[in-house]
Design an enzyme around this catalytic site. Structure first.
Site, PDB file in Angstrom:
ATOM      1  N   HIS A 147      -6.928  -7.436   7.520  1.00 52.31           N
ATOM      2  CA  HIS A 147      -7.175  -6.607   8.490  1.00 52.31           C
ATOM      3  C   HIS A 147      -6.799  -7.460   9.878  1.00 52.31           C
ATOM      4  O   HIS A 147      -8.380  -7.563   9.930  1.00 52.31           O
ATOM      5  CB  HIS A 147      -7.650  -5.039   8.619  1.00 52.31           C
ATOM      6  CG  HIS A 147      -6.901  -3.956   9.201  1.00 52.31           C
ATOM      7  ND1 HIS A 147      -6.466  -3.204   8.351  1.00 52.31           N
ATOM      8  CD2 HIS A 147      -6.694  -3.383  10.335  1.00 52.31           C
ATOM      9  CE1 HIS A 147      -6.140  -1.951   9.467  1.00 52.31           C
ATOM     10  NE2 HIS A 147      -6.601  -1.700  10.787  1.00 52.31           N
TER      11      HIS A 147
ATOM     12  N   HIS B  42       0.541  -1.285   0.227  1.00 50.71           N
ATOM     13  CA  HIS B  42       0.208  -0.263   0.083  1.00 50.71           C
ATOM     14  C   HIS B  42       0.845   0.979  -0.327  1.00 50.71           C
ATOM     15  O   HIS B  42       1.378   2.039   1.033  1.00 50.71           O
ATOM     16  CB  HIS B  42      -0.627   0.160   1.046  1.00 50.71           C
ATOM     17  CG  HIS B  42      -1.990   0.918   0.942  1.00 50.71           C
ATOM     18  ND1 HIS B  42      -2.693   0.533   1.325  1.00 50.71           N
ATOM     19  CD2 HIS B  42      -1.780   2.531   0.453  1.00 50.71           C
ATOM     20  CE1 HIS B  42      -4.038   2.094   2.076  1.00 50.71           C
ATOM     21  NE2 HIS B  42      -2.862   2.797   1.135  1.00 50.71           N
TER      22      HIS B  42
ATOM     23  N   GLU C  69      -2.858  -1.950  -2.876  1.00 51.88           N
ATOM     24  CA  GLU C  69      -4.067  -0.980  -2.768  1.00 51.88           C
ATOM     25  C   GLU C  69      -3.065   0.535  -2.811  1.00 51.88           C
ATOM     26  O   GLU C  69      -1.935   0.537  -2.331  1.00 51.88           O
ATOM     27  CB  GLU C  69      -3.547  -1.585  -1.039  1.00 51.88           C
ATOM     28  CG  GLU C  69      -4.090  -2.724  -0.970  1.00 51.88           C
ATOM     29  CD  GLU C  69      -4.017  -3.739   0.242  1.00 51.88           C
ATOM     30  OE1 GLU C  69      -5.046  -4.501   0.979  1.00 51.88           O
ATOM     31  OE2 GLU C  69      -4.096  -2.163   1.793  1.00 51.88           O
TER      32      GLU C  69
END
Length: 250
Positions: free
Chosen positions: A200, A44, A76
């Site tokens: 997550h 990310h 991401e």
């Protein structure tokens, strides 16, 4: 088929960035993860480059192309122009769009598909024309209308935000309730033709219950918990432990 494991490299990069030194090596530990059977690598890249740097992206792309051609690169990010240009330059197999503010410490909620429908439709269309698989970060709330809007954007998958589930590590009854809700959300999404990823705060301890409630889970992307375990068990053994938690033989 067990959920595939994509190893998120952000926590490794954040540790590296504490010093002006090239270790721990993002690509070196990425290689170890793939050698141990991970199906892909996730990054990310945030605008401030506080963990993954833009200069990390091509070496990761090259690592997969040159040594692990069956593995996947997942990028991401919030779909601003700068992120989309990075995606188009480095050509990941999967793009996961998240509704992050640049200042956020980490992703902590899914898209409001009603509010962001037009934005996502335009971005997904652009990415699909380039041949990317697109996943949209989604809250684990069984909202059929919202998920229908997600499908209408042209996305291939959703990634269920599992932060609230991961936060129940000391409350098994609450974890069970949230896992049931995540399972219902996944069932609706799959019924609409969307594949389902999750990510997550997933751990070796909480993955089996999640997989039990989402038997068709396609992929999990795990960084913080996996990196924490790697400090204790080493990266290779940690990847094998997470693969077993996903239902693989490793």
């Amino acid at each position: 088929m067990p959920a595939k494991l994509s190893v998120n490299l952000n926590a490794i990069a954040m540790l590296r960035n504490r010093r002006d030194l090239p270790w721990p090596s993002v690509t070196g530990l990425g290689r170890t993860a793939l050698q141990a059977g991970a199906s892909g690598l996730t990054v990310h890249p945030r605008p401030d480059q506080r963990h993954i740097r833009f200069s990390d992206l091509q070496p990761i792309r090259d690592l997969i192309d040159d040594e692990f051609p069956a593995a996947e690169f997942n990028m991401e990010g919030f779909p601003n122009e700068a992120f989309l240009e990075l995606v188009e330059r480095h050509e990941p197999e999967q793009v996961t769009l998240v509704p992050d503010d640049p200042a956020q410490a980490t992703s902590d909620h899914g898209w409001d598909f009603r509010k962001s429908h037009n934005l996502l439709g335009n971005v997904v269309g652009r990415l699909k024309k380039r041949g990317f698989r697109v996943s949209l970060f989604a809250d684990g709330i069984p909202d059929p209308e919202a998920l229908k809007l997600a499908k209408e954007t042209g996305a291939d998958r959703i990634e269920l935000y599992t932060g609230p589930y991961g936060g129940c590590y000391d409350d098994p009854e609450k974890a069970e309730r949230i896992a049931i809700e995540l399972g219902r959300t996944a069932e609706i999404a799959i019924g609409l033709g969307l594949a389902v990823n999750a990510g997550h705060d997933l751990t070796v301890a909480n993955l089996p219950l999640l997989v039990e409630h989402i038997p068709e889970l396609a992929e999990v992307s795990i960084g913080h918990g996996l990196t924490a375990d790697a400090l204790e068990y080493g990266m290779a053994e940690t990847v094998r432990r997470f693969r077993r938690a996903c239902g693989e033989t490793a």
